[in-house]
Motif scaffolding. Sequence first.
Motif, PDB file in Angstrom:
ATOM      1  N   THR A  61      -6.429   1.548  -8.355  1.00  0.00           N
ATOM      2  CA  THR A  61      -5.770   0.296  -7.988  1.00  0.00           C
ATOM      3  C   THR A  61      -4.436   0.607  -7.328  1.00  0.00           C
ATOM      4  N   ASP A  62      -3.690  -0.421  -6.951  1.00  0.00           N
ATOM      5  CA  ASP A  62      -2.432  -0.163  -6.244  1.00  0.00           C
ATOM      6  C   ASP A  62      -1.236  -0.092  -7.197  1.00  0.00           C
ATOM      7  N   ARG A  63      -0.162   0.525  -6.695  1.00  0.00           N
ATOM      8  CA  ARG A  63       1.035   0.739  -7.523  1.00  0.00           C
ATOM      9  C   ARG A  63       1.706  -0.545  -7.991  1.00  0.00           C
TER      10      ARG A  63
ATOM     11  N   ALA B 189      -1.937   4.834 -10.938  1.00  0.00           N
ATOM     12  CA  ALA B 189      -2.610   3.919 -10.004  1.00  0.00           C
ATOM     13  C   ALA B 189      -3.846   4.584  -9.408  1.00  0.00           C
ATOM     14  N   GLU B 190      -3.716   5.847  -9.054  1.00  0.00           N
ATOM     15  CA  GLU B 190      -4.856   6.582  -8.489  1.00  0.00           C
ATOM     16  C   GLU B 190      -5.980   6.702  -9.504  1.00  0.00           C
TER      17      GLU B 190
ATOM     18  N   LEU C 241       3.683   6.584 -12.035  1.00  0.00           N
ATOM     19  CA  LEU C 241       3.000   5.335 -11.686  1.00  0.00           C
ATOM     20  C   LEU C 241       1.977   5.566 -10.579  1.00  0.00           C
ATOM     21  N   ALA C 242       2.321   6.398  -9.602  1.00  0.00           N
ATOM     22  CA  ALA C 242       1.392   6.684  -8.496  1.00  0.00           C
ATOM     23  C   ALA C 242       0.128   7.368  -9.016  1.00  0.00           C
TER      24      ALA C 242
ATOM     25  N   TYR D 219       0.409  -3.362  -8.827  1.00  0.00           N
ATOM     26  CA  TYR D 219      -0.358  -3.889  -9.957  1.00  0.00           C
ATOM     27  C   TYR D 219      -0.159  -3.014 -11.194  1.00  0.00           C
ATOM     28  N   VAL D 220      -0.156  -1.701 -11.006  1.00  0.00           N
ATOM     29  CA  VAL D 220       0.060  -0.787 -12.134  1.00  0.00           C
ATOM     30  C   VAL D 220       1.452  -0.992 -12.720  1.00  0.00           C
ATOM     31  N   THR D 221       2.412  -1.294 -11.878  1.00  0.00           N
ATOM     32  CA  THR D 221       3.758  -1.573 -12.380  1.00  0.00           C
ATOM     33  C   THR D 221       3.735  -2.771 -13.321  1.00  0.00           C
TER      34      THR D 221
ATOM     35  N   ALA E 289      -5.551   1.914 -18.856  1.00  0.00           N
ATOM     36  CA  ALA E 289      -4.286   2.619 -18.618  1.00  0.00           C
ATOM     37  C   ALA E 289      -3.886   3.417 -19.854  1.00  0.00           C
TER      38      ALA E 289
END
Length: 135
Positions: A57-59, A52-53, A48-49, A61-63, A37
Amino acid sequence: MTAAERVWERMQDVLGRHDRRKAVTEALGLSFIKIKALRRLASGPLTLADLAERLNTDRPYVTLVVDDLEHRGLVSRTVHPADRRRKLVAVTPAGAEAAATAERILKEPPASLAALDADELAELDRLLTKLTTTA
């Protein structure tokens, strides 16, 4: 075992022995996803979107990843100038330094590769180029 299978096994062995992820995670005290990251954010802020892309991975988890990086002072969040509902995530100076350290560690070739002479490196480079352009 075919020649191609034998070579593939050796290539995996070389890569496995010289996996720089362990070195970088130990040096920075971060999981590899957090390092990824930081490296993605080093080139500029992302939502965040978008992050994540880029991390595939999904948002949610990135959060969690960004929450921890922010807690450590490595990233900051600001309101997106075009859409106040969205946040931009950017590296802080400490985050940029950590990302640069990660890049240095990850790009360092193993001693066995650095020990090859110029002709051997040129031949290996030629073969790897052929593999990546015909795959």
